[in-house]
Motif scaffolding. Structure first.
Motif, PDB file in Angstrom:
ATOM      1  N   ARG A 166       0.984  -1.594  -0.066  1.00  0.00           N
ATOM      2  CA  ARG A 166       0.161   0.201   0.340  1.00  0.00           C
ATOM      3  C   ARG A 166       0.666   1.430   0.093  1.00  0.00           C
ATOM      4  O   ARG A 166       0.310   2.220  -0.148  1.00  0.00           O
ATOM      5  CB  ARG A 166      -0.879   0.012   1.116  1.00  0.00           C
ATOM      6  CG  ARG A 166      -2.234   1.416   1.535  1.00  0.00           C
ATOM      7  CD  ARG A 166      -2.829   1.650  -0.055  1.00  0.00           C
ATOM      8  NE  ARG A 166      -3.783   1.086  -0.500  1.00  0.00           N
ATOM      9  CZ  ARG A 166      -4.520   0.106  -1.502  1.00  0.00           C
ATOM     10  NH1 ARG A 166      -3.212   1.306  -2.385  1.00  0.00           N
ATOM     11  NH2 ARG A 166      -5.564   0.138  -1.930  1.00  0.00           N
ATOM     12  N   PRO A 222      -0.191   4.242  -3.232  1.00  0.00           N
ATOM     13  CA  PRO A 222      -0.619   4.697  -2.163  1.00  0.00           C
ATOM     14  C   PRO A 222      -2.032   4.596  -2.951  1.00  0.00           C
ATOM     15  O   PRO A 222      -3.974   4.947  -2.116  1.00  0.00           O
ATOM     16  CB  PRO A 222      -0.323   5.740  -2.125  1.00  0.00           C
ATOM     17  CG  PRO A 222       0.217   6.101  -3.200  1.00  0.00           C
ATOM     18  CD  PRO A 222       0.775   4.792  -3.826  1.00  0.00           C
ATOM     19  N   ASN A 253      -7.041   2.920   2.013  1.00  0.00           N
ATOM     20  CA  ASN A 253      -6.731   3.767   1.197  1.00  0.00           C
ATOM     21  C   ASN A 253      -8.019   5.045   1.281  1.00  0.00           C
ATOM     22  O   ASN A 253      -8.777   4.772   2.306  1.00  0.00           O
ATOM     23  CB  ASN A 253      -5.705   4.250   0.419  1.00  0.00           C
ATOM     24  CG  ASN A 253      -6.717   4.321  -1.035  1.00  0.00           C
ATOM     25  OD1 ASN A 253      -8.144   4.532  -1.263  1.00  0.00           O
ATOM     26  ND2 ASN A 253      -6.129   3.741  -2.277  1.00  0.00           N
TER      27      ASN A 253
END
Lengths: 273, 273
Positions: B196, B200, B225
């Motif tokens: 992640r 992102p 996210n």
């Protein structure tokens, strides 16, 4: 079809030509469009015109899938029409987790009765093994492909070797020369001799001759082994050699040129053929 | 469906659940076998029972392909039955040279009208770009898969990184968070947080929860996210939760448990959701 039968076929026909049936409704001669199944009508004429010159037909499933159900009907009619004794390849590039790969293997080996299917290696051993479980069927694993994108990952460093080397060496532990072949692109002429040394016994399915620019001479002189060990695919260069009423004759003439060149290379080898 | 619509859907339904329709004739309740199309009858009941709890359905094409033409008929009926406004995924793992990938993209985006298709990366850029050309459609590229075979190549060294990192970083140059997602397996819990950070913004399609043993909590706490950024797929854990006359109720109850747990994780985030 087992390995010995395939080698015998190559010997008898003096050919290691695979004709690729990437049949595209947009490209077939216009006069066929009035047929109930224009794709099958085209394939039937191509098969009739080339079946004594080739040892394999490769069906690129994408060109059939994109037409939906009637595309699968054309595919099924085509694979049933290919004479028994000619090797059949489902060029489908499948591969998934084990229980899903099993379904794909059933699809091409049981439902459609292909001799072989092309398989993508990214998901590793358990994605490939289900294909290797079927007796007298073949898994054709992507090794080094013919396209520009082979630079992105396949030809990049992977530990102390290149990724395609790692893939091919690893897969040689999963299958044998009797049930596993590799896709090796004819456009990769700088690598052909090296790859044959690394993988002496397995058959290679070689795309990239013709429209993609690969050389039949390069692949034949650098990668033939004692059993020939090659199936060289030509798709567009044969099936679209002509576009008129006599397209099948044009296809035959193109196939004949390849076959005659292949006979030369087979006769130049000092091996069992 | 575009990204904002997908994010809104997740927010409204308080769910990032994808129900995987890996429908296997051998596993569906026996009383459905008398239907003209048992697979569709099963899928219809599952969709009716879960459509308010999930944001996506994933159709694993292998399970349909293995039945030949009637399998594709079941697939087509199913994708047409899924209510508009729910995201659809063709889990097909396709990928080939450019002109062939174009045919696969047409298959799933035009012929069957899926919102997205899963794609294998081994053949590189020109095998992936054709899928990225379709507006408001999504390419879901294999990154790090959930199966044991991910060890064979994906988790091996590739230059100064691992292969899956190279694949994901490279592909981020080909597509954007608006048309490219990645498959990241829930079983890869050691890597989720790191992945992640590396990626992102893109959505991840996460298989491996349920039958394969991945944890919804791990994936949610480590890889959510600001837009959620997750579609967590459960197949066998929902669709085969029961096997009797009331299988759809059992499937709904299983889906509801996942949705309620997801709502908790969504509410724990301090972000735009």
């Amino acid at each position: 079809m087992n390995r010995q039968e395939l080698v015998n076929l190559i010997k008898e026909k003096q050919s290691y030509l695979c004709v690729g049936l990437d049949t595209d409704m947009q490209k077939i001669p216009k006069h066929l469009l009035s047929h109930a199944d224009p794709v099958f009508a085209f394939n039937k004429a191509i098969i009739d015109a080339t079946k004594d010159l080739c040892v394999a037909y490769k069906i690129n499933t994408a060109f059939y899938e994109c037409m939906g159900i009637r595309g699968w009907e054309s595919l099924q009619r085509t694979v049933e029409y290919i004479p028994s004794g000619i090797f059949t390849i489902a060029d489908a590039k499948r591969g998934d987790i084990g229980n899903t790969s099993t379904q794909y293997a059933k699809t091409f080996f049981d439902t459609y009765k292909f001799d072989s299917v092309t398989v993508a290696p990214y998901m590793g051993k358990d994605s490939v093994l289900p294909f290797l479980q079927f007796p007298e069927k073949w898994t054709i694993l992507l090794g080094l492909t013919s396209n520009e994108g082979s630079q992105d990952f396949q030809l990049q460093q992977a530990g102390d070797e290149l990724l395609f080397e790692r893939v091919m060496k690893t897969a040689m532990e999963w299958g044998t020369p009797d049930n596993l072949m590799f896709v090796v692109g004819a456009t990769q002429s700088a690598q052909l001799g090296y790859i044959r040394k690394m993988v002496p016994d397995h058959f290679f399915l070689v795309p990239g001759v013709g429209a993609q620019g690969g050389s039949l001479q390069d692949i034949s002189t650098q990668a033939m082994n004692k059993d020939c060990g090659l199936l060289v695919n030509v798709s567009r260069g044969i099936i679209y050699a002509g576009n008129g009423e006599d397209f099948a004759t044009d296809a035959r003439n193109a196939a004949l040129q390849y076959q005659q060149e292949m006979a030369t290379y087979l006769n130049q080898t000092t091996v069992s053929l």
